[in-house]
Design a protein around this motif. Structure first.
Motif, mmCIF file in Angstrom:
data_model
loop_
_atom_site.group_PDB
_atom_site.id
_atom_site.type_symbol
_atom_site.label_atom_id
_atom_site.label_comp_id
_atom_site.label_asym_id
_atom_site.label_seq_id
_atom_site.Cartn_x
_atom_site.Cartn_y
_atom_site.Cartn_z
ATOM 1 N N VAL A 152 10.355 36.182 -5.119
ATOM 2 C CA VAL A 152 11.599 36.660 -4.510
ATOM 3 C C VAL A 152 11.294 37.420 -3.225
ATOM 4 C CG1 VAL A 152 13.753 37.907 -4.901
ATOM 5 C CG2 VAL A 152 12.488 36.959 -6.858
ATOM 6 N N LEU A 153 11.894 36.996 -2.129
ATOM 7 C CA LEU A 153 11.843 37.748 -0.876
ATOM 8 C C LEU A 153 13.063 38.644 -0.797
ATOM 9 C CD1 LEU A 153 10.757 38.351 1.992
ATOM 10 C CD2 LEU A 153 12.113 36.404 2.796
ATOM 11 N N LEU A 154 12.822 39.936 -0.694
ATOM 12 C CA LEU A 154 13.886 40.916 -0.458
ATOM 13 C C LEU A 154 13.712 41.415 0.970
ATOM 14 C CD1 LEU A 154 13.566 42.940 -3.798
ATOM 15 C CD2 LEU A 154 15.140 41.067 -3.303
ATOM 16 N N ALA A 155 14.421 40.815 1.905
ATOM 17 C CA ALA A 155 14.358 41.179 3.314
ATOM 18 C C ALA A 155 15.545 42.100 3.594
ATOM 19 C CB ALA A 155 14.404 39.939 4.198
ATOM 20 N N VAL A 156 15.275 43.401 3.661
ATOM 21 C CA VAL A 156 16.344 44.390 3.524
ATOM 22 C C VAL A 156 16.580 45.198 4.798
ATOM 23 C CG1 VAL A 156 16.013 44.579 1.038
ATOM 24 C CG2 VAL A 156 14.729 46.078 2.563
ATOM 25 N N ALA A 157 17.771 45.723 4.874
ATOM 26 C CA ALA A 157 18.191 46.593 5.972
ATOM 27 C C ALA A 157 17.835 48.049 5.677
ATOM 28 C CB ALA A 157 19.704 46.464 6.177
ATOM 29 N N ASP A 158 17.828 48.846 6.729
ATOM 30 C CA ASP A 158 17.965 50.306 6.670
ATOM 31 C C ASP A 158 16.805 51.062 6.045
ATOM 32 O OD1 ASP A 158 19.526 52.530 7.395
ATOM 33 O OD2 ASP A 158 20.275 52.756 5.356
ATOM 34 N N GLU A 159 15.636 50.486 5.892
ATOM 35 C CA GLU A 159 14.532 51.260 5.314
ATOM 36 C C GLU A 159 14.173 52.454 6.187
ATOM 37 O OE1 GLU A 159 10.544 52.729 4.611
ATOM 38 O OE2 GLU A 159 11.241 51.727 6.436
ATOM 39 N N GLU A 160 14.253 52.284 7.508
ATOM 40 C CA GLU A 160 13.802 53.339 8.412
ATOM 41 C C GLU A 160 14.714 54.569 8.406
ATOM 42 O OE1 GLU A 160 11.032 53.487 9.568
ATOM 43 O OE2 GLU A 160 10.234 51.525 10.110
ATOM 44 N N ALA A 161 15.893 54.460 7.827
ATOM 45 C CA ALA A 161 16.805 55.612 7.793
ATOM 46 C C ALA A 161 17.191 55.989 6.371
ATOM 47 C CB ALA A 161 18.047 55.337 8.628
ATOM 48 N N GLY A 162 16.361 55.628 5.389
ATOM 49 C CA GLY A 162 16.600 56.085 4.029
ATOM 50 C C GLY A 162 17.052 55.025 3.050
ATOM 51 N N SER A 163 17.356 53.812 3.522
ATOM 52 C CA SER A 163 17.643 52.651 2.660
ATOM 53 C C SER A 163 19.027 52.643 2.032
ATOM 54 C CB SER A 163 16.588 52.538 1.539
ATOM 55 O OG SER A 163 15.282 52.537 2.052
ATOM 56 N N GLU A 164 19.913 53.537 2.436
ATOM 57 C CA GLU A 164 21.233 53.582 1.819
ATOM 58 C C GLU A 164 22.003 52.287 2.057
ATOM 59 O OE1 GLU A 164 24.198 54.641 -0.540
ATOM 60 O OE2 GLU A 164 22.307 55.729 -0.316
ATOM 61 N N HIS A 165 21.851 51.692 3.243
ATOM 62 C CA HIS A 165 22.548 50.441 3.552
ATOM 63 C C HIS A 165 21.691 49.221 3.214
ATOM 64 C CE1 HIS A 165 25.897 52.448 5.466
ATOM 65 N NE2 HIS A 165 25.046 53.181 6.132
ATOM 66 N N GLY A 166 20.556 49.450 2.576
ATOM 67 C CA GLY A 166 19.660 48.373 2.216
ATOM 68 C C GLY A 166 19.467 48.279 0.719
ATOM 69 N N ILE A 167 18.269 48.623 0.255
ATOM 70 C CA ILE A 167 17.944 48.360 -1.139
ATOM 71 C C ILE A 167 18.734 49.239 -2.107
ATOM 72 C CG2 ILE A 167 15.965 49.923 -1.335
ATOM 73 C CD1 ILE A 167 14.584 47.478 -2.813
ATOM 74 N N HIS A 168 19.077 50.459 -1.719
ATOM 75 C CA HIS A 168 19.933 51.287 -2.587
ATOM 76 C C HIS A 168 21.262 50.578 -2.842
ATOM 77 C CE1 HIS A 168 17.731 54.967 -3.246
ATOM 78 N NE2 HIS A 168 17.489 55.128 -1.959
ATOM 79 N N TRP A 169 21.894 50.124 -1.770
ATOM 80 C CA TRP A 169 23.186 49.448 -1.887
ATOM 81 C C TRP A 169 23.058 48.152 -2.681
ATOM 82 C CZ3 TRP A 169 25.053 44.723 -0.107
ATOM 83 C CH2 TRP A 169 26.448 44.568 -0.158
ATOM 84 N N LEU A 170 22.014 47.385 -2.425
ATOM 85 C CA LEU A 170 21.813 46.133 -3.154
ATOM 86 C C LEU A 170 21.684 46.369 -4.654
ATOM 87 C CD1 LEU A 170 19.310 44.325 -0.768
ATOM 88 C CD2 LEU A 170 21.624 43.539 -1.331
ATOM 89 N N LEU A 171 20.947 47.389 -5.037
ATOM 90 C CA LEU A 171 20.766 47.665 -6.465
ATOM 91 C C LEU A 171 22.060 48.140 -7.119
ATOM 92 C CD1 LEU A 171 17.232 49.306 -6.425
ATOM 93 C CD2 LEU A 171 17.878 47.177 -7.583
ATOM 94 N N ARG A 172 22.909 48.819 -6.356
ATOM 95 C CA ARG A 172 24.204 49.243 -6.907
ATOM 96 C C ARG A 172 25.174 48.082 -7.019
ATOM 97 N NH1 ARG A 172 23.853 53.508 -3.177
ATOM 98 N NH2 ARG A 172 25.471 52.501 -1.917
ATOM 99 N N GLU A 173 25.220 47.256 -5.981
ATOM 100 C CA GLU A 173 26.271 46.242 -5.875
ATOM 101 C C GLU A 173 25.840 44.847 -6.313
ATOM 102 O OE1 GLU A 173 29.305 47.137 -5.119
ATOM 103 O OE2 GLU A 173 28.714 49.227 -4.705
#
Length: 450
Positions: A152-173
């Protein structure tokens, strides 16, 4: 370079990986922390074009998710044949930090290939890895041999600013789409002496805002005034004059043994009482040694006053605080009050966003696969390390998924060189390191899900 390393450095996917890396650098997905920045959708589009041929075979599933306009992440999955096999996640972020072009001798978003190096913001952190992940995933999908487990490739947004719009959001939604049982991401592959460093732990973050109050007045009559700026100066002086004590964790001795050749110096470093006196003798590695041996407190933002002729009554000081495993919020506040001493009663402590330190054991099958692959390709041993900064690995560890910082950079890539490139001027990565990383990555994939 050995025969094996030469073969690996000319990996069949190297040219494709380099072209993909250049394309992602040129999209300039700069994340300054604001919701509208990043615009990782541009790099998502690049990846979609790169993966299109594999998608057409029906063996690669690709989905795109947007947490906000332009803040897109891509999840691509090659399904395995055995539901009991691992699901290996390759976690790469698509955003990069801001850049000051005046500090660069090349266009920071040119993605130029010069003397065997790809130049550009994000080349090291971490677009070269994201590109390598995508190449190996694509090749697995195009192979005639099916995988046992999911890749699985998880190519995510927002890591450089805390990941709220990236992997955090993905795991919630979209938790089901994210599903992996183990993962690799950034912060590995640099050299600690003759060892290759693989990140198994990260310090936590416990940001604080110190609010200081004073007596306002007219700046033309300063005698006897106790303004907030003056008191903030006293607070800063107090914080800079007291150093949190060293607390040497379970990874410390391995780091010292890998990096320090002088037996007497190494012995002194293993003693928390004598460590601070040794730091000036460590050269470029001193900053890392200091950071991973204690809680660190860095003042980063000052705010006070509105006009030059008014002594302000209010001031704020933001602190970046990085914590060791097991440190609680209460302990951070207690440490700050102890450092402030008699000033503590005049300072309010507010909590900013933070997260605990995380670690994955160096005893899992995935870590063993990483260790085997790196040693086979480089001929060098592996040393597990703690990262002073953060990555998306911490988010996966927080839900019980073992995750490691991976990479395999060339022998010249000391930890100091790696840190110089990350977020620094003239960031670039050499083709040899990309080839070595690809070779080790292919071995890991074959070991775990092939």
């Amino acid at each position: 370079m050995t025969r094996t390393m030469e073969a690996d450095a000319t990996d069949a996917g190297l040219n494709d990986t380099v072209a993909l890396l250049q394309a992602m650098i040129r999209e300039a997905c700069v994340n300054d922390g604001s919701v509208e920045s990043g615009q990782e959708v541009r790099n998502v589009n690049v990846l979609q074009r790169f993966l299109a041929g594999a998608v057409a075979t029906g063996r690669l599933e690709v989905h795109v998710y947007a947490s906000a306009p332009g803040r897109s992440s891509l999840i691509a999955r090659v399904r395995g044949t055995d539901p009991d096999a691992p699901a290996l996640g390759l976690v790469g972020h698509l955003d990069v930090v801001p850049v000051n072009p005046d500090g660069w001798s090349r266009n920071p978003f040119g993605g130029e290939l010069i003397d065997g190096e790809i130049w550009g913001r994000g080349a090291v952190d971490m677009l070269y890895l994201t590109a390598a992940f995508a190449t190996v995933l694509r090749d697995a999908a195009l192979s005639d041999t099916p995988l046992r487990g999911d890749l699985v490739l998880l190519a995510v947004a927002d890591e450089e600013a805390g990941s709220e719009h990236g992997i955090h959001w993905l795991l919630r939604e979209h938790a089901a789409a994210v599903h992996v049982t183990e993962a690799i991401s950034e912060s590995g592959g640099m050299r600690m002496g003759r060892h290759v460093a693989i990140e198994v732990a990260e310090k936590g973050s416990a940001g604080r805002r110190l609010v200081v109050h004073g007596t306002p007045g007219h700046a033309s009559i300063p005698y006897g005034a106790a303004g907030a700026v003056t008191r903030m100066g006293e607070v800063l002086n107090r914080l800079s004059s007291v150093t949190p004590i060293a607390q040497l964790g379970p990874l410390w001795a391995a780091f010292v043994n890998a990096r320090i050749d002088d037996p007497e110096l190494a012995e002194r470093m293993l003693d928390p009482v004598r460590l601070d006196a040794v730091l000036p003798k460590l050269g470029g590695i001193a900053g890392y040694a200091h950071a991973i041996s204690r809680i660190t407190i860095s003042p980063t933002i000052l705010r006070s006053g509105h006009t030059h002729n008014v002594i302000p009554s209010h001031g704020e000081l933001d602190l970046d605080i990085r914590t060791l495993p097991g440190t609680t919020d209460a302990e951070v506040d207690e440490l700050l009050r102890a450092m402030l001493g008699d000033l503590a009663d005049a300072v309010e402590i507010e909590h900013l966003r933070g997260w605990p330190a995380t670690a994955s054991p160096a005893t899992t099958p995935l870590f063993a696969a990483i260790e085997r692959a790196v040693t086979e390709v480089s001929g060098e041993p592996v040393v597990p390390i703690m990262a002073a900064g953060g990555s998306d690995n911490r988010v996966l560890r927080g839900i019980g998924i073992p995750a490691y910082g991976f990479g395999l950079l060339g022998p010249e890539w000391s930890y100091e060189k790696y840190r110089e490139g990350v977020h620094g001027n003239n960031e670039r990565i050499d083709l040899g390191s990309i080839g070595l990383t690809l070779a080790a990555l292919r071995r890991i994939v074959a070991d775990r899900v092939g």
